[in-house]
Design a protein around this motif. Structure first.
Motif, PDB file in Angstrom:
ATOM      1  N   THR A   5       9.641  17.449  98.845  1.00 45.17           N
ATOM      2  CA  THR A   5       8.646  18.490  98.564  1.00 45.17           C
ATOM      3  C   THR A   5       7.729  18.130  97.397  1.00 45.17           C
ATOM      4  OG1 THR A   5      10.117  19.696  97.058  1.00 45.17           O
ATOM      5  CG2 THR A   5      10.193  20.298  99.399  1.00 45.17           C
ATOM      6  N   THR A   6       8.022  17.040  96.714  1.00 41.54           N
ATOM      7  CA  THR A   6       7.224  16.672  95.538  1.00 41.54           C
ATOM      8  C   THR A   6       6.617  15.286  95.628  1.00 41.54           C
ATOM      9  OG1 THR A   6       9.111  15.703  94.344  1.00 41.54           O
ATOM     10  CG2 THR A   6       8.704  18.071  94.055  1.00 41.54           C
ATOM     11  N   GLY A   7       7.184  14.422  96.468  1.00 41.43           N
ATOM     12  CA  GLY A   7       6.877  13.005  96.394  1.00 41.43           C
ATOM     13  C   GLY A   7       7.766  12.350  95.355  1.00 41.43           C
ATOM     14  N   ARG A   8       7.697  11.041  95.304  1.00 37.00           N
ATOM     15  CA  ARG A   8       8.464  10.287  94.303  1.00 37.00           C
ATOM     16  C   ARG A   8       7.637  10.228  93.017  1.00 37.00           C
ATOM     17  NH1 ARG A   8      12.838   7.256  96.094  1.00 37.00           N
ATOM     18  NH2 ARG A   8      12.451   5.471  94.740  1.00 37.00           N
ATOM     19  N   LEU A   9       8.229  10.673  91.935  1.00 37.04           N
ATOM     20  CA  LEU A   9       7.494  10.864  90.687  1.00 37.04           C
ATOM     21  C   LEU A   9       7.714   9.722  89.692  1.00 37.04           C
ATOM     22  CD1 LEU A   9       8.225  14.683  90.165  1.00 37.04           C
ATOM     23  CD2 LEU A   9       6.533  13.577  91.646  1.00 37.04           C
ATOM     24  N   TYR A  10       8.168   8.578  90.192  1.00 37.81           N
ATOM     25  CA  TYR A  10       8.376   7.390  89.341  1.00 37.81           C
ATOM     26  C   TYR A  10       9.329   7.721  88.196  1.00 37.81           C
ATOM     27  CZ  TYR A  10       5.137   5.568  92.616  1.00 37.81           C
ATOM     28  OH  TYR A  10       4.572   5.194  93.803  1.00 37.81           O
ATOM     29  N   SER A  11       8.988   7.518  86.956  1.00 37.58           N
ATOM     30  CA  SER A  11       9.982   7.734  85.898  1.00 37.58           C
ATOM     31  C   SER A  11      10.399   9.198  85.796  1.00 37.58           C
ATOM     32  CB  SER A  11       9.438   7.258  84.557  1.00 37.58           C
ATOM     33  OG  SER A  11       8.400   8.106  84.095  1.00 37.58           O
ATOM     34  N   GLY A  12       9.621  10.099  86.376  1.00 35.90           N
ATOM     35  CA  GLY A  12       9.986  11.506  86.370  1.00 35.90           C
ATOM     36  C   GLY A  12      10.895  11.917  87.510  1.00 35.90           C
ATOM     37  N   ALA A  13      11.047  11.048  88.517  1.00 32.36           N
ATOM     38  CA  ALA A  13      11.749  11.436  89.743  1.00 32.36           C
ATOM     39  C   ALA A  13      13.210  11.753  89.504  1.00 32.36           C
ATOM     40  CB  ALA A  13      11.613  10.332  90.786  1.00 32.36           C
ATOM     41  N   ALA A  14      13.930  10.832  88.894  1.00 34.05           N
ATOM     42  CA  ALA A  14      15.365  11.024  88.724  1.00 34.05           C
ATOM     43  C   ALA A  14      15.663  12.124  87.718  1.00 34.05           C
ATOM     44  CB  ALA A  14      16.018   9.713  88.295  1.00 34.05           C
ATOM     45  N   ALA A  15      14.822  12.260  86.693  1.00 36.99           N
ATOM     46  CA  ALA A  15      15.012  13.340  85.732  1.00 36.99           C
ATOM     47  C   ALA A  15      14.852  14.697  86.411  1.00 36.99           C
ATOM     48  CB  ALA A  15      14.018  13.195  84.577  1.00 36.99           C
ATOM     49  N   LEU A  16      13.885  14.787  87.329  1.00 36.40           N
ATOM     50  CA  LEU A  16      13.710  16.042  88.074  1.00 36.40           C
ATOM     51  C   LEU A  16      14.896  16.281  88.999  1.00 36.40           C
ATOM     52  CD1 LEU A  16      11.953  18.478  88.673  1.00 36.40           C
ATOM     53  CD2 LEU A  16      10.768  17.131  90.416  1.00 36.40           C
ATOM     54  N   ASP A  17      15.406  15.240  89.631  1.00 33.24           N
ATOM     55  CA  ASP A  17      16.598  15.393  90.465  1.00 33.24           C
ATOM     56  C   ASP A  17      17.790  15.858  89.630  1.00 33.24           C
ATOM     57  OD1 ASP A  17      15.597  14.834  92.963  1.00 33.24           O
ATOM     58  OD2 ASP A  17      16.238  12.745  92.991  1.00 33.24           O
ATOM     59  N   LEU A  18      17.892  15.351  88.416  1.00 36.55           N
ATOM     60  CA  LEU A  18      18.986  15.764  87.540  1.00 36.55           C
ATOM     61  C   LEU A  18      18.870  17.252  87.205  1.00 36.55           C
ATOM     62  CD1 LEU A  18      21.389  14.294  86.265  1.00 36.55           C
ATOM     63  CD2 LEU A  18      19.998  13.939  84.221  1.00 36.55           C
ATOM     64  N   ALA A  19      17.654  17.696  86.873  1.00 36.49           N
ATOM     65  CA  ALA A  19      17.441  19.123  86.625  1.00 36.49           C
ATOM     66  C   ALA A  19      17.758  19.945  87.871  1.00 36.49           C
ATOM     67  CB  ALA A  19      15.998  19.361  86.185  1.00 36.49           C
ATOM     68  N   THR A  20      17.371  19.428  89.038  1.00 39.66           N
ATOM     69  CA  THR A  20      17.638  20.135  90.295  1.00 39.66           C
ATOM     70  C   THR A  20      19.132  20.237  90.549  1.00 39.66           C
ATOM     71  OG1 THR A  20      15.588  19.149  91.136  1.00 39.66           O
ATOM     72  CG2 THR A  20      17.002  20.251  92.728  1.00 39.66           C
ATOM     73  N   ALA A  21      19.859  19.175  90.265  1.00 39.46           N
ATOM     74  CA  ALA A  21      21.310  19.182  90.448  1.00 39.46           C
ATOM     75  C   ALA A  21      21.967  20.226  89.550  1.00 39.46           C
ATOM     76  CB  ALA A  21      21.876  17.797  90.158  1.00 39.46           C
ATOM     77  N   LEU A  22      21.496  20.351  88.322  1.00 39.59           N
ATOM     78  CA  LEU A  22      22.063  21.333  87.396  1.00 39.59           C
ATOM     79  C   LEU A  22      21.758  22.763  87.857  1.00 39.59           C
ATOM     80  CD1 LEU A  22      21.128  19.428  84.145  1.00 39.59           C
ATOM     81  CD2 LEU A  22      23.458  19.874  84.934  1.00 39.59           C
ATOM     82  N   LEU A  23      20.570  22.986  88.388  1.00 35.41           N
ATOM     83  CA  LEU A  23      20.233  24.298  88.932  1.00 35.41           C
ATOM     84  C   LEU A  23      21.066  24.606  90.181  1.00 35.41           C
ATOM     85  CD1 LEU A  23      16.371  24.078  88.445  1.00 35.41           C
ATOM     86  CD2 LEU A  23      17.914  25.626  87.212  1.00 35.41           C
ATOM     87  N   ALA A  24      21.317  23.576  90.985  1.00 37.11           N
ATOM     88  CA  ALA A  24      22.162  23.757  92.168  1.00 37.11           C
ATOM     89  C   ALA A  24      23.573  24.164  91.760  1.00 37.11           C
ATOM     90  CB  ALA A  24      22.188  22.465  92.984  1.00 37.11           C
ATOM     91  N   MET A  25      24.103  23.534  90.703  1.00 33.84           N
ATOM     92  CA  MET A  25      25.424  23.897  90.207  1.00 33.84           C
ATOM     93  C   MET A  25      25.443  25.317  89.662  1.00 33.84           C
ATOM     94  SD  MET A  25      26.303  20.257  88.354  1.00 33.84           S
ATOM     95  CE  MET A  25      27.337  21.054  87.156  1.00 33.84           C
ATOM     96  N   ARG A  26      24.377  25.703  88.984  1.00 35.61           N
ATOM     97  CA  ARG A  26      24.292  27.054  88.438  1.00 35.61           C
ATOM     98  C   ARG A  26      24.376  28.113  89.524  1.00 35.61           C
ATOM     99  NH1 ARG A  26      18.598  29.142  86.281  1.00 35.61           N
ATOM    100  NH2 ARG A  26      18.353  29.265  88.547  1.00 35.61           N
ATOM    101  N   ASP A  27      23.692  27.852  90.663  1.00 30.69           N
ATOM    102  CA  ASP A  27      23.554  28.869  91.704  1.00 30.69           C
ATOM    103  C   ASP A  27      24.435  28.620  92.927  1.00 30.69           C
ATOM    104  OD1 ASP A  27      21.708  29.996  90.033  1.00 30.69           O
ATOM    105  OD2 ASP A  27      19.949  29.370  91.182  1.00 30.69           O
ATOM    106  N   ASP A  28      25.248  27.547  92.899  1.00 27.22           N
ATOM    107  CA  ASP A  28      26.144  27.230  94.018  1.00 27.22           C
ATOM    108  C   ASP A  28      25.386  27.096  95.333  1.00 27.22           C
ATOM    109  OD1 ASP A  28      28.507  27.165  92.485  1.00 27.22           O
ATOM    110  OD2 ASP A  28      28.735  29.336  92.630  1.00 27.22           O
TER     111      ASP A  28
END
Length: 410
Positions: free
Chosen positions: A331-354
């Protein structure tokens, strides 16, 4: 005893949402930020689509003196850092300046700023080139400007490893906290959607030339034919867990529990790619068994040969369809150095909301034996552990495991 490192704040700038909650809601609904480029006319180029951030007004959030000094990438990073601090309930001015540091990732630096100054040089002469060009283009400029703006004089630096950089930066920040720095800002935000940056991205040979935003970026799909670039990423506040508990942090998203990094062997060597080893090292570092991982956030290159390498690495560690896999970056494209950091934030939000966000628009290829989450979000309660994977062009492989914080408040 090794310090436990936790994430207490998120600052997100993504093509489909500014701010963590707007982005998260868009991802869960499958709202894409990919469309035809508008920052310049892409007609002469083979690739014309990008994940472009719209509605961002740097002048509304930053002092006027900073605007002529900084590239769009840095403006996004400064606002992202402000949001992460606010989310963490941290006022940098109230903390000892040597107790805070910054480690960010970068893959291109301030390309748009550099292009504008080169245009001035060619069209008007060297006296029209801004003195700020000396640092506005630089890979480390986000770390520098964030540290200056917030009075952070602790250990700082930059990591340059393309798409893997966001994870490598967070791992370096974790290392600094374990050495004694109570708080670190880390992650990555990139933005090079200008003709100069675009020409550089095209040379990778990995960009999709599709013209339909809904089908241009399809990792793990039989139609996969390259990725769509984007701009943005995420910055995270990382803290020593005891320090976060002592100051009564508003929330703790999770613990950065494991990290592994490898480098691929030379082409033609006959040796196995390094992604599997990076996964295994991250699990070992976290003291976590494969069966304890609830979801994998994939790198999702969207090139058949690279997708196959990732599928084989995941199935080798977790077994066929052994763990849910997702790639919300469709939904965003690959954001280069920002990509994995955004995935990490997404993973933490996923854990928060199950809930596991979907890989939007993808039909899993029949010969890929992974449990790819597509179509709609998947509820998974409890969702306690997530693994984020990233690969950078040139052979970089990184994996970070985050899990529910197991400490106690007060």
């Amino acid at each position: 005893m090794t310090a436990t490192v936790v994430v207490t704040g998120l600052g997100v700038a993504a093509p489909n949402g500014l701010g963590a909650e707007d982005y998260w809601n868009a991802v869960l609904r499958g709202v894409s930020g990919i469309d035809r480029l508008t920052r310049f006319d892409p007609t002469p180029y083979p690739a014309t689509l990008a994940g472009e951030i719209t509605g961002f007004d740097a002048s509304a959030s930053l002092p006027g003196r900073l605007l002529p000094q900084t590239d769009r990438m840095t403006q996004l990073a400064l606002v992202g850092a402000d949001c992460a601090f606010a989310d963490a309930g941290v006022r940098p001015a109230e903390l000892p300046e040597y107790d805070m540091g910054v480690v960010t990732a970068s893959s291109s630096g301030g390309f748009e700023f550099g292009q504008n100054e080169l245009r001035n040089l060619w069209a008007k002469g060297n006296e029209y080139v801004s003195a700020y060009q000396s640092f506005a283009w630089f890979y480390a400029v986000n770390s520098g400007q964030i540290s200056i703006r917030n009075g952070m004089r602790g250990p700082s630096g930059v990591v340059v490893s393309d798409q893997a950089g966001g994870l490598d930066a967070v791992a370096q920040a974790r290392r600094q906290i374990r050495k004694g720095t109570p708080l670190m800002m880390s992650g990555g935000i990139d933005a090079s959607l200008c003709p100069w940056g675009w020409a550089a991205l095209i040379t990778s040979g990995r960009l999709s030339t599709g013209v339909d935003p809904a089908t241009a970026y399809l990792p793990f799909d039989g139609r996969a034919a390259g990725h769509v670039p984007g701009e943005g990423g995420a910055l995270l506040v990382l803290e020593d867990a005891e320090a976060a508990l002592t100051r009564a942090a508003p929330h703790i998203y999770g613990e950065v529990a494991g990290y592994g990094a490898t480098f691929d062997p030379a082409p033609g060597s006959g040796r196995e790619p390094g992604l599997r080893a990076a996964i295994e090292r991250a699990l070992e570092d976290a003291g976590t068994r494969p069966a304890e991982v609830d979801v994998v956030f994939a790198d999702a290159a969207a090139l058949p040969e690279l997708d196959r390498v990732e599928v084989e690495a995941i199935t080798a560690v977790f077994g066929p369809r052994g763990v849910p896999v997702t790639a919300p970056k469709t939904t965003t494209g690959r954001l280069y150095s920002g990509a994995a950091a955004l995935d990490l934030a997404t993973a933490l939000l996923a854990m928060r909301d199950d809930v596991i966000p979907p890989t939007t628009g993808v039909r899993l290829a029949e010969d890929y034996d992974i449990d790819l989450v597509t179509g709609a979000p998947r509820l998974l309660a409890p969702l306690r552990t997530a693994l984020v994977l990233a690969r950078g062009q040139g052979g970089f492989n990184s994996a970070v495991l985050v899990r529910e914080f197991r400490g106690h408040r007060g």
